[in-house]
Design a protein around this motif. Structure first.
Motif, short mmCIF file in Angstrom:
data_model
loop_
_atom_site.label_atom_id
_atom_site.label_comp_id
_atom_site.label_asym_id
_atom_site.label_seq_id
_atom_site.Cartn_x
_atom_site.Cartn_y
_atom_site.Cartn_z
N PRO A 1 0.83 -1.21 0.00
CA PRO A 1 0.00 0.00 0.00
C PRO A 1 0.86 1.26 0.00
CG PRO A 1 -0.85 -1.59 1.57
CD PRO A 1 0.47 -2.11 1.10
N TYR A 2 0.51 2.18 -0.90
CA TYR A 2 1.24 3.44 -1.13
C TYR A 2 2.75 3.25 -1.05
CZ TYR A 2 -0.47 3.10 3.68
OH TYR A 2 -0.83 2.62 4.90
N GLY A 3 3.21 2.09 -1.47
CA GLY A 3 4.65 1.85 -1.63
C GLY A 3 5.47 1.90 -0.36
N THR A 4 4.82 1.82 0.79
CA THR A 4 5.58 1.91 2.04
C THR A 4 5.77 0.52 2.65
OG1 THR A 4 4.84 4.16 2.51
CG2 THR A 4 5.56 2.86 4.39
N LEU A 5 7.01 0.21 2.97
CA LEU A 5 7.35 -1.08 3.58
C LEU A 5 8.22 -0.85 4.80
CD1 LEU A 5 8.67 -3.33 0.64
CD2 LEU A 5 6.67 -3.81 2.06
N SER A 6 8.06 -1.69 5.81
CA SER A 6 9.00 -1.67 6.93
C SER A 6 10.12 -2.66 6.63
CB SER A 6 8.30 -2.07 8.22
OG SER A 6 7.92 -3.44 8.14
N ALA A 7 11.21 -2.52 7.36
CA ALA A 7 12.33 -3.45 7.21
C ALA A 7 11.84 -4.88 7.49
CB ALA A 7 13.45 -3.07 8.17
N ARG A 8 10.98 -5.01 8.49
CA ARG A 8 10.47 -6.33 8.87
C ARG A 8 9.67 -6.95 7.71
NH1 ARG A 8 5.63 -6.79 12.02
NH2 ARG A 8 5.34 -8.93 12.78
N GLN A 9 8.86 -6.13 7.07
CA GLN A 9 8.08 -6.63 5.93
C GLN A 9 9.00 -7.05 4.77
OE1 GLN A 9 5.57 -3.14 5.62
NE2 GLN A 9 3.79 -4.26 6.42
N MET A 10 9.99 -6.23 4.50
CA MET A 10 10.91 -6.55 3.40
C MET A 10 11.64 -7.87 3.69
SD MET A 10 12.01 -5.54 0.45
CE MET A 10 12.46 -3.90 -0.10
N ARG A 11 12.00 -8.06 4.95
CA ARG A 11 12.70 -9.29 5.31
C ARG A 11 11.77 -10.50 5.11
NH1 ARG A 11 14.90 -7.31 9.92
NH2 ARG A 11 16.78 -6.63 8.88
N ALA B 1 9.32 14.90 0.90
CA ALA B 1 9.60 15.89 -0.14
C ALA B 1 9.44 17.32 0.37
CB ALA B 1 8.67 15.67 -1.33
N PRO B 2 10.41 18.18 0.09
CA PRO B 2 10.29 19.58 0.51
C PRO B 2 9.11 20.30 -0.15
CG PRO B 2 12.57 19.05 -0.09
CD PRO B 2 11.72 17.89 -0.51
N ASP B 3 8.68 19.83 -1.33
CA ASP B 3 7.58 20.52 -2.02
C ASP B 3 6.20 19.98 -1.62
OD1 ASP B 3 7.74 18.06 -3.32
OD2 ASP B 3 7.29 18.89 -5.31
N GLU B 4 6.16 19.22 -0.54
CA GLU B 4 4.91 18.58 -0.15
C GLU B 4 4.04 19.50 0.70
OE1 GLU B 4 4.65 14.22 0.83
OE2 GLU B 4 4.52 15.07 2.84
N ILE B 5 2.74 19.49 0.40
CA ILE B 5 1.78 20.25 1.19
C ILE B 5 1.32 19.41 2.38
CG2 ILE B 5 -0.54 21.28 1.13
CD1 ILE B 5 0.30 21.62 -2.02
N GLU B 6 1.05 18.15 2.10
CA GLU B 6 0.64 17.23 3.16
C GLU B 6 0.98 15.81 2.72
OE1 GLU B 6 -3.29 17.60 5.44
OE2 GLU B 6 -3.60 15.78 4.25
N ASP B 7 1.34 14.98 3.67
CA ASP B 7 1.65 13.58 3.39
C ASP B 7 0.41 12.91 2.78
OD1 ASP B 7 2.22 10.82 3.52
OD2 ASP B 7 3.43 11.07 5.33
N PRO B 8 0.54 12.32 1.59
CA PRO B 8 -0.63 11.70 0.94
C PRO B 8 -1.00 10.35 1.54
CG PRO B 8 1.33 11.40 -0.42
CD PRO B 8 1.75 12.27 0.74
N ARG B 9 -0.15 9.77 2.38
CA ARG B 9 -0.41 8.40 2.83
C ARG B 9 -1.61 8.24 3.76
NH1 ARG B 9 5.23 6.72 4.87
NH2 ARG B 9 5.05 8.85 5.62
N PRO B 10 -1.88 9.19 4.67
CA PRO B 10 -3.12 9.03 5.45
C PRO B 10 -4.35 8.98 4.54
CG PRO B 10 -1.68 10.61 6.52
CD PRO B 10 -1.05 10.29 5.18
N THR B 11 -4.35 9.80 3.48
CA THR B 11 -5.46 9.75 2.52
C THR B 11 -5.50 8.39 1.83
OG1 THR B 11 -5.41 12.13 2.11
CG2 THR B 11 -6.31 10.74 0.36
N ALA B 12 -4.33 7.90 1.41
CA ALA B 12 -4.28 6.62 0.71
C ALA B 12 -4.73 5.48 1.64
CB ALA B 12 -2.86 6.36 0.20
N GLU B 13 -4.32 5.56 2.90
CA GLU B 13 -4.70 4.52 3.87
C GLU B 13 -6.22 4.56 4.13
OE1 GLU B 13 -3.39 1.91 5.15
OE2 GLU B 13 -4.99 1.49 6.59
N LEU B 14 -6.75 5.77 4.23
CA LEU B 14 -8.19 5.91 4.42
C LEU B 14 -8.94 5.27 3.24
CD1 LEU B 14 -10.41 7.20 6.21
CD2 LEU B 14 -10.23 9.24 4.78
N ILE B 15 -8.46 5.54 2.04
CA ILE B 15 -9.10 4.96 0.85
C ILE B 15 -8.93 3.44 0.84
CG2 ILE B 15 -9.08 4.91 -1.68
CD1 ILE B 15 -8.10 7.84 -1.58
N ARG B 16 -7.77 2.98 1.27
CA ARG B 16 -7.55 1.53 1.33
C ARG B 16 -8.59 0.87 2.24
NH1 ARG B 16 -5.45 -2.57 4.20
NH2 ARG B 16 -5.07 -1.30 6.04
#
Lengths: 556, 122
Positions: A59-69, A135-150
């Motif tokens: 989801p939204y391309g985010t992985l923890s080290a534990r998940q990758m392992r 990202a310095p050009d970010e207005i707001e982290d999109p991941r809470p929105t993506a997680e809500l949609i998920r």
């Protein structure tokens, strides 16, 4: 990072148990293939050319080290020691055995992962900017929105049998790194010009495939709180009016195109006004609960520069080049985001071995607050690296063949699996990517050419995003031979554009020469500091077409 | 199985093993048919009668939940070995052209032949 609550955990575990039972019934003969196929597809299990394939959602391309392992372990234990990261930031295993897949899904559930809704006519894995929260050009982290949609879209009963698959991407920054205009719905977080309130620009009807379309803005500004109700209104209009008689005309882009953006928007607004918004929109407490998981990690207070980092750069040109291409500024002073290229020259784009996955997990723990991102360009990112750690990180990556300094350059090629693996493909993609990368392997030459996106698909379905490549390559069959069509001028960013075909299809072995010709026109005609895509826009297609046609030995 | 248009003779029958997903080839003799993972062992249907027999075997094996995606493929016979005429099916016979190190196909002679003909000038 988001952590499963008891409901998420139970939902995923129940699904694994259901699928285990379904596989058991398939193997006993109680379910025929026709009955089983939709069930396996609901769990990301495809049948490809050589074997089954399991597509796992990231989801939204985010992985923890534990998940990758854990992914590394699955690759080693149940596959052939590697996996393939895709343009939708998923991971595909190419060789799982059907009898093992329930056990694989259990291992995934152990680390809060699954393969649900990675296939079928439902809302798929929601993707986001891979530099989210960084990202310095970010207005707001999109991941809470993506997680809500998920959460909203997971097993949503109304949207489980849509006319066709449905893909959503979110960006929170001005510069679009999530290709939102080539998605069924693209959301861009922005501030209202008058009130400064945060909301969304809602883009609908983008998509690639056989009928490529750039998404249209149906709402300039949607207040954040209305997100789910508005999405529900879009989905209802699509679910009701999207075509089910012809799968090639079933995506929402066709509906938007056929009735027009204004009429589509009107119908959505009408539905939005009619439905009971407060009962659909997420409870603000729940939104806040989700957002809290994405709060910035515990950064150290660091100076803006690092003496050790500057010294390492000055003393090591290879490191300096890697920093130039693969290191991106971070909003937190003293940190940077490091792109790990999965495009070593001559290797299949997006493939990572279990050993490499494990190393990336180790490095994420050592250097990036245990966090990893998957990009739609099939690379990985360590998002939170101290400047002073970059040299050590680069050295460790280099030992594993993961320090290729080519992010965004001509050899950072997107390629779908193509006919080497895919049952739908009409031609191979990976060997083309390998041949082009080898041709342009010289680092000095890559640097001279600068940013240039080459994207390759092995069929019209366009998983390799060829339509939005600066140079796109589409593999087709022509009279029993693999033939490659070249497009020019595509753009995957906020200035999205569909590339135009340069000329007749080429034989595989002629593709590197054709790319060479195109690049030569650019190098000869560019103005100082002008990028490849800017040059194409300024001088137009004609000079490139002329050079291409001179070189082309058409298969025709 | 709904009879799709039968490809030109000679043909072989291939499928994916239900449990493992591996590509398998119908093999055998006048006494009976079974599945092999070796494309070189595939029974070549040179005539309509053999093709009919392969078709019937496909239907029975699909019904018996032993394989999926079974279909006839037209081949050229090169040195006694069947080589699919279409590159897609050749790929299915040999395994991915980009990972010669992988899988059961890696050391089969057919795989070698396909590698030689593909991208020779690239």
């Amino acid at each position: 990072m988001y952590r499963y609550d008891e409901f998420d955990e139970r939902f995923v575990r129940e699904r694994v148990a259901q699928f285990r039972d379904q596989v058991g019934r398939r193997l006993s003969g109680a379910l025929t293939e026709d009955e089983f196929k939709p069930l396996r597809l609901k769990n990301g299990v495809y049948l490809q050319l050589h074997a089954y394939m399991l597509r796992i959602a990231v989801p939204y391309g985010t992985l923890s080290a534990r998940q990758m392992r854990q992914l590394a372990l699955i690759g080693e234990r149940y596959d052939r020691g590697y996996g393939h990261f895709t343009t939708r930031t998923n991971l595909q295993f190419n060789w799982p055995k059907l009898r093992d897949i329930p056990d694989i899904l259990d291992l995934l559930a152990d680390v809060e992962m699954h393969a649900i809704q990675t296939s079928g006519n439902c809302i798929r894995n929601v993707t986001a900017d891979h530099f989210a929260g960084v990202a310095p050009d970010e207005i707001e982290d999109p991941r809470p929105t993506a997680e809500l949609i998920r959460q909203w879209s997971s097993l949503h009963p109304e949207f489980d049998y849509l006319p066709r698959k449905f893909k959503i991407a979110v960006t929170g920054a001005a510069h679009d790194r999530a290709v939102i205009k080539a998605h069924d719905i693209g959301l861009r977080i922005l501030r209202h010009p008058d009130t400064n309130e945060i909301g969304y620009e809602v883009v609908v009807g983008g998509g690639l495939g056989r009928t490529p379309m750039i998404g249209k803005t149906v709402r300039e500004f949607l207040p954040k709180a209305d997100l789910l109700a508005y999405l529900e209104a879009i989905m209802r209009v699509y679910n009701l009016e999207g075509r089910r008689d012809n799968k090639y005309k079933a995506r929402v882009k066709i509906l938007v195109h056929e009735i027009g953006t204004a009429e589509f928007s009107r119908r959505v607004e009408e539905e939005f006004a009619r439905l009971d918004g407060p009962s659909v929109n997420a409870d603000p407490a729940e939104v806040a609960r989700i957002a809290a998981y994405f709060a910035p990690p515990a950064y150290e207070a660091l100076p803006a520069t690092s003496g050790a980092f500057e010294t390492a750069k000055a003393g090591n040109p290879d490191f300096a080049r890697w920093v130039e291409t693969n290191v991106t500024p971070h909003r937190q002073q003293g940190y940077a985001a490091a792109t790990i290229s999965l495009k070593p020259i001559g290797a299949p784009p997006g493939d990572a071995s279990s050993a490499q996955m494990r190393l990336v997990a180790d490095l994420a723990e050592a250097f990036s607050l245990s966090e990893i991102r998957v990009t739609h360009a099939q690379n990985l990112v360590l998002p939170h690296v101290k400047l002073s750690d970059l040299f050590a990180l680069w050295q460790r990556l280099g030992e594993a063949g993961l320090a290729t300094a080519n992010a965004g350059l001509i050899t950072d090629i997107i390629a779908c699996p193509g006919l080497d693996y895919c049952a739908l493909a009409t031609a191979r993609s990976i060997p083309i990517a390998q041949a082009v990368a080898k041709r342009f392997a010289d680092p000095a030459r890559q640097k001279e050419i600068g940013v240039l996106n080459v994207k390759i698909s092995g069929c019209i379905n366009a998983c390799g995003h060829h339509h939005v490549g600066h140079i796109g390559i589409l593999g087709l069959e022509k009279r029993g031979i693999e033939s490659y069509q070249i497009t020019l001028g595509g753009d995957a960013t906020e200035t999205a554009a569909i590339g135009e075909i340069l000329g007749p299809g080429l034989a595989a072995e002629d593709v590197p020469d054709a790319i060479e010709r195109i690049v030569s026109v650019y190098l000869a005609q560019r103005r100082a500091g002008e990028s490849f895509i800017d040059n194409v826009r300024r001088i137009g297609l004609a000079p490139f077409k002329a050079a291409f046609q001179e070189a082309s030995h058409a298969v025709a | 199985m709904a009879a799709a248009k039968r490809p030109a003779l000679p043909v072989i029958l291939l499928a994916n093993d239900l449990l493992d997903g591996d590509v398998v080839f119908a093999t055998g003799d006048a006494h009976g048919l079974c599945w092999s993972r070796d494309p070189g062992a595939a029974l070549i249907g040179h005539d309509e009668a053999t093709a009919d027999r392969l078709d019937a075997f496909a239907a029975a094996e699909l019904g018996g939940q032993r394989v999926v995606d079974a279909y006839l493929v037209d081949v050229a016979v090169e040195g006694g070995v069947p080589v699919p005429r279409h590159y897609r099916e050749r790929m299915k016979t040999t395994g991915p052209s980009v990972r010669r190190d992988l899988g059961k196909q890696a050391d089969l002679p057919l795989a070698e032949a396909f590698t030689r003909t593909a991208f020779a000038r690239a």
